[in-house]
Design a protein around this motif. Structure first.
Motif, PDB file in Angstrom:
ATOM      1  N   GLY A 294       2.207  -5.542  -9.401  1.00 29.83           N
ATOM      2  CA  GLY A 294       1.481  -4.736 -10.378  1.00 29.83           C
ATOM      3  C   GLY A 294       0.342  -3.933  -9.763  1.00 29.83           C
ATOM      4  O   GLY A 294      -0.341  -3.176 -10.452  1.00 29.83           O
ATOM      5  N   GLY A 295       0.131  -4.075  -8.449  1.00 27.35           N
ATOM      6  CA  GLY A 295      -1.013  -3.423  -7.801  1.00 27.35           C
ATOM      7  C   GLY A 295      -0.845  -1.917  -7.736  1.00 27.35           C
ATOM      8  O   GLY A 295       0.241  -1.377  -7.984  1.00 27.35           O
ATOM      9  N   GLN A 296      -1.924  -1.255  -7.376  1.00 35.38           N
ATOM     10  CA  GLN A 296      -1.902   0.210  -7.362  1.00 35.38           C
ATOM     11  C   GLN A 296      -1.586   0.771  -5.980  1.00 35.38           C
ATOM     12  O   GLN A 296      -1.344   1.959  -5.833  1.00 35.38           O
ATOM     13  N   GLY A 297      -1.628  -0.115  -4.980  1.00 37.80           N
ATOM     14  CA  GLY A 297      -1.265   0.321  -3.622  1.00 37.80           C
ATOM     15  C   GLY A 297      -2.084   1.502  -3.150  1.00 37.80           C
ATOM     16  O   GLY A 297      -1.567   2.375  -2.451  1.00 37.80           O
ATOM     17  N   SER A 298      -3.384   1.527  -3.488  1.00 34.93           N
ATOM     18  CA  SER A 298      -4.156   2.739  -3.195  1.00 34.93           C
ATOM     19  C   SER A 298      -4.315   2.976  -1.693  1.00 34.93           C
ATOM     20  O   SER A 298      -4.314   4.119  -1.244  1.00 34.93           O
ATOM     21  N   ARG A 299      -4.394   1.899  -0.905  1.00 30.15           N
ATOM     22  CA  ARG A 299      -4.591   2.103   0.540  1.00 30.15           C
ATOM     23  C   ARG A 299      -3.368   2.753   1.193  1.00 30.15           C
ATOM     24  O   ARG A 299      -3.488   3.545   2.107  1.00 30.15           O
TER      25      ARG A 299
ATOM     26  N   GLN B 200       1.319  -7.384 -16.603  1.00 29.01           N
ATOM     27  CA  GLN B 200      -0.031  -7.939 -16.679  1.00 29.01           C
ATOM     28  C   GLN B 200      -0.931  -6.973 -17.455  1.00 29.01           C
ATOM     29  O   GLN B 200      -0.635  -5.782 -17.525  1.00 29.01           O
TER      30      GLN B 200
ATOM     31  N   LYS C 244       0.161  -2.585   4.001  1.00 30.96           N
ATOM     32  CA  LYS C 244      -1.064  -2.396   3.204  1.00 30.96           C
ATOM     33  C   LYS C 244      -1.605  -0.987   3.350  1.00 30.96           C
ATOM     34  O   LYS C 244      -2.110  -0.409   2.401  1.00 30.96           O
TER      35      LYS C 244
ATOM     36  N   VAL D  30       4.661 -10.600  -7.470  1.00 32.47           N
ATOM     37  CA  VAL D  30       3.650  -9.771  -8.126  1.00 32.47           C
ATOM     38  C   VAL D  30       3.707  -8.365  -7.528  1.00 32.47           C
ATOM     39  O   VAL D  30       3.626  -8.180  -6.323  1.00 32.47           O
TER      40      VAL D  30
ATOM     41  N   GLY E 114      -5.842  -7.815 -11.565  1.00 30.43           N
ATOM     42  CA  GLY E 114      -5.733  -8.648 -10.373  1.00 30.43           C
ATOM     43  C   GLY E 114      -4.483  -9.516 -10.409  1.00 30.43           C
ATOM     44  O   GLY E 114      -3.933  -9.782 -11.480  1.00 30.43           O
TER      45      GLY E 114
HETATM   46  P1  UTP Z   1      -3.475  -5.957  -2.972  1.00 25.46           P
HETATM   47  O1  UTP Z   1      -4.677  -6.769  -3.148  1.00 25.46           O
HETATM   48  O2  UTP Z   1      -3.082  -5.623  -1.577  1.00 25.46           O
HETATM   49  O3  UTP Z   1      -3.617  -4.649  -3.850  1.00 25.46           O
HETATM   50  O4  UTP Z   1      -2.285  -6.690  -3.715  1.00 25.46           O
HETATM   51  P2  UTP Z   1      -2.691  -3.375  -4.002  1.00 25.46           P
HETATM   52  O5  UTP Z   1      -2.969  -2.838  -5.361  1.00 25.46           O
HETATM   53  O6  UTP Z   1      -1.242  -3.639  -3.713  1.00 25.46           O
HETATM   54  O7  UTP Z   1      -3.187  -2.384  -2.892  1.00 25.46           O
HETATM   55  P3  UTP Z   1      -4.604  -1.625  -2.748  1.00 25.46           P
HETATM   56  O8  UTP Z   1      -5.637  -2.697  -2.588  1.00 25.46           O
HETATM   57  O9  UTP Z   1      -4.806  -0.788  -3.979  1.00 25.46           O
HETATM   58  O10 UTP Z   1      -4.400  -0.808  -1.516  1.00 25.46           O
HETATM   59  C1  UTP Z   1      -1.591  -7.768  -3.175  1.00 25.46           C
HETATM   60  C2  UTP Z   1      -0.394  -8.026  -4.075  1.00 25.46           C
HETATM   61  O11 UTP Z   1      -0.822  -8.338  -5.387  1.00 25.46           O
HETATM   62  C3  UTP Z   1      -0.230  -7.441  -6.327  1.00 25.46           C
HETATM   63  C4  UTP Z   1       0.156  -6.216  -5.523  1.00 25.46           C
HETATM   64  O12 UTP Z   1       1.203  -5.514  -6.172  1.00 25.46           O
HETATM   65  C5  UTP Z   1       0.577  -6.850  -4.202  1.00 25.46           C
HETATM   66  O13 UTP Z   1       1.880  -7.388  -4.304  1.00 25.46           O
HETATM   67  N1  UTP Z   1      -1.204  -7.146  -7.385  1.00 25.46           N
HETATM   68  C6  UTP Z   1      -2.470  -6.764  -7.068  1.00 25.46           C
HETATM   69  C7  UTP Z   1      -0.809  -7.245  -8.693  1.00 25.46           C
HETATM   70  O14 UTP Z   1       0.352  -7.578  -8.989  1.00 25.46           O
HETATM   71  N2  UTP Z   1      -1.727  -6.957  -9.669  1.00 25.46           N
HETATM   72  C8  UTP Z   1      -2.991  -6.594  -9.384  1.00 25.46           C
HETATM   73  O15 UTP Z   1      -3.776  -6.353 -10.345  1.00 25.46           O
HETATM   74  C9  UTP Z   1      -3.380  -6.506  -8.059  1.00 25.46           C
END
Ligand code: UTP
Length: 469
Positions: free
Chosen positions: A106-111, A185, A396, A104, A212
């Motif tokens: 797809g997260g935004q990696g904002s931190r 997603q 993170k 997975v 998510g």
């Molecule tokens: P995190 O919960 O650490 O979120 O995702 P994030 O988006 O990477 O980072 P922050 O919270 O904005 O800093 C854990 C894993 O789940 C994936 C992320 O890509 C990472 O591999 N993820 C998270 C998704 O694929 N989709 C989402 O909607 C959220």
């Protein structure tokens, strides 16, 4: 355009979201069409109902009176399945082509604050290989070792999809175009925490964010991936997240434990460093595995000990799982989907006058599904402990933080590879950075099979197989 406006305003009025068209007159026809298409895709009554659940605080709290430790195989305890037997079984699954990998991303990696999809982050301590390459190279290492093919399914989101695919295109798919598939997603709107109103990113776009990592299930199903895996006899899916370069992708031992115990979901876990470590706790309630967030775990439970004086609830969730494909298929066919959780977050938006608002306190509710909500749906689960330093070095936070940063992760990679080399009889000078490419050795047993491991390393060294990099 007037008819379009009339149709849209009717739908929006029904859910008290008519403000979405507040700036309709000031946007051009193209933007109008895009906004209309976005509205069509949003399940407005569904969003209203989620906000109602949030307002009534309808998130179901776990029954803490019934918590027990999960069904597990621990590192220092004898188990019915030995590590050697598990490893051999995992090797067989890989050789037989029964394993696929889902990552997975797809997260935004904002931190982290990296202005690209997190998978493009260079993490190799010497090689500067990206997080994506860590997954791909590991898979390639096992493919070569077991003369097999392992398909990779990468979940993206609308936020990162295009750039991720471009990155793969630009690198000729790392020579595995036929075995990498992306699936995207959905994104879901966030709402104002007080009013439940949709937030406008600008005059022509509703703010949305990925739904998510639990969004994986429906997204895999929509892309037909589960059916295709079943038809190709890929009955075992390794699941990992993009931000942990030490994630034990395709670990034969983990796959073997999973297969021999006929588990539907197997979790790789590590022992918590302390009762208050900020990780999800893997527990059982009425023989079903669940994750209890650290914030939901009362101190007396978090600190309780077993007869040997060890933490009773020792197992930390690192989001490394193995799924039976059939189990995932059953869940998507039967359930209405995983529940949504509510996250109070800061979301920049525009106000009624079209002026930008940059909140400095959480102002919005984001709706997110979590993959671990699958766990209680499984009848047979298994938790397998691994040493923290072998499987966990997440990226993170930005460098200014003091844990889970690029620096701690790179150090973790080098320290693990140093320890493998030392176990293979190589003396590695202090302060030296080492990194091993998976085609040189994909894991410790693989390194121990090599006859050309150097006797000593006195300077920074990146070990790569002569034909693979
Ligand atoms: P995190 O919960 O650490 O979120 O995702 P994030 O988006 O990477 O980072 P922050 O919270 O904005 O800093 C854990 C894993 O789940 C994936 C992320 O890509 C990472 O591999 N993820 C998270 C998704 O694929 N989709 C989402 O909607 C959220």
């Amino acid at each position: 355009m007037d008819t379009l406006f009339t149709q849209l305003i009717e739908q929006l009025n029904a859910c008290d979201q008519q403000h979405v068209l507040q700036h309709w007159q000031s946007i051009n026809d193209n933007d109008k069409r895009q906004l209309a298409a976005q509205i069509e895709q949003i399940d407005l009554p569904g969003i209203r109902s989620l906000f109602e659940q949030f307002s009534q605080q309808a998130e179901v709290a776990p029954d803490l009176s019934k918590l027990t430790p999960p069904n597990s195989i621990r590192l220092q305890q004898d188990a019915t399945i030995s590590p050697e037997t598990a490893y051999a079984q995992g090797e067989k699954l890989l050789r037989d082509g029964r394993v696929g990998v889902v990552i997975v991303a797809g997260g935004q990696g904002s931190r982290l604050g990296f202005p690209h999809p997190k998978g493009l982050f260079p993490i190799g301590p010497l090689s500067e290989r990206t997080l994506f390459q860590f997954v791909l190279d590991k898979i390639a290492g096992y493919e070569v070792k077991y003369e097999t093919q392992i398909p990779l399914f990468v979940m993206t989101s609308p936020t990162v999809h295009e750039e991720t695919v471009c990155y793969f295109e630009g690198n000729d798919f790392f020579q595995r175009r036929d075995r990498v598939e992306f699936f995207c997603q959905p994104a879901i709107p966030a709402v104002d925490a007080r009013t439940g109103k949709l937030l406008m990113k600008d005059k022509a776009e509703i703010f949305t964010s990925p739904n998510g990592h639990g969004g994986m299930l429906e997204a895999m199903q929509s892309a037909g991936i589960l059916e295709r895996c079943e038809s190709q006899n890929i009955d075992t899916l390794f699941y990992g997240q993009i931000d942990n370069p030490l994630s034990p992708t395709c670990s034969p031992a983990l796959l073997g434990y999973h297969s021999l115990s006929e588990s539907q979901v197997t979790l790789q876990t590590i022992a918590k460093m302390s009762p208050d470590e900020k990780t999800g706790n893997i527990v059982a309630v009425d023989d079903r595995t669940q994750i209890i967030e650290y914030s939901e775990m009362p101190n007396d439970l978090a600190t309780s000990e077993d007869a040997q004086g060890q933490l009773k609830f020792w197992a930390a969730n690192i989001a490394v799982h193995v799924f039976q494909t059939r189990f995932l298929q059953e869940i998507v066919n039967s359930a209405s989907g995983l529940p949504y959780h509510f996250a109070h977050k800061q979301v920049a938006h525009i106000d009624h006058q079209g002026n930008p608002v940059e909140p400095d306190v959480p102002n919005a509710i984001k709706f997110e599904r979590f993959i671990f909500d699958l766990l209680p749906l499984a009848q047979r689960t298994l938790t397998v402990e691994a040493a923290r330093e072998s499987v966990f070095a997440p990226v993170k936070n930005a460098s200014s933080a003091n844990f889970s940063t690029p620096r701690t992760s790179r150090r973790g990679i080098s320290e693990l590879h140093r320890s493998w080399l030392q176990q293979a009889g190589c003396s590695v000078a202090d302060e030296v950075i080492v990194e091993i490419h998976p085609t040189y050795a994909v894991d410790l047993p693989h390194l121990l099979e090599r006859s050309d491991v150097p006797d000593q390393i006195t300077e920074n060294t990146y070990l790569v197989h002569p034909e693979g990099s």
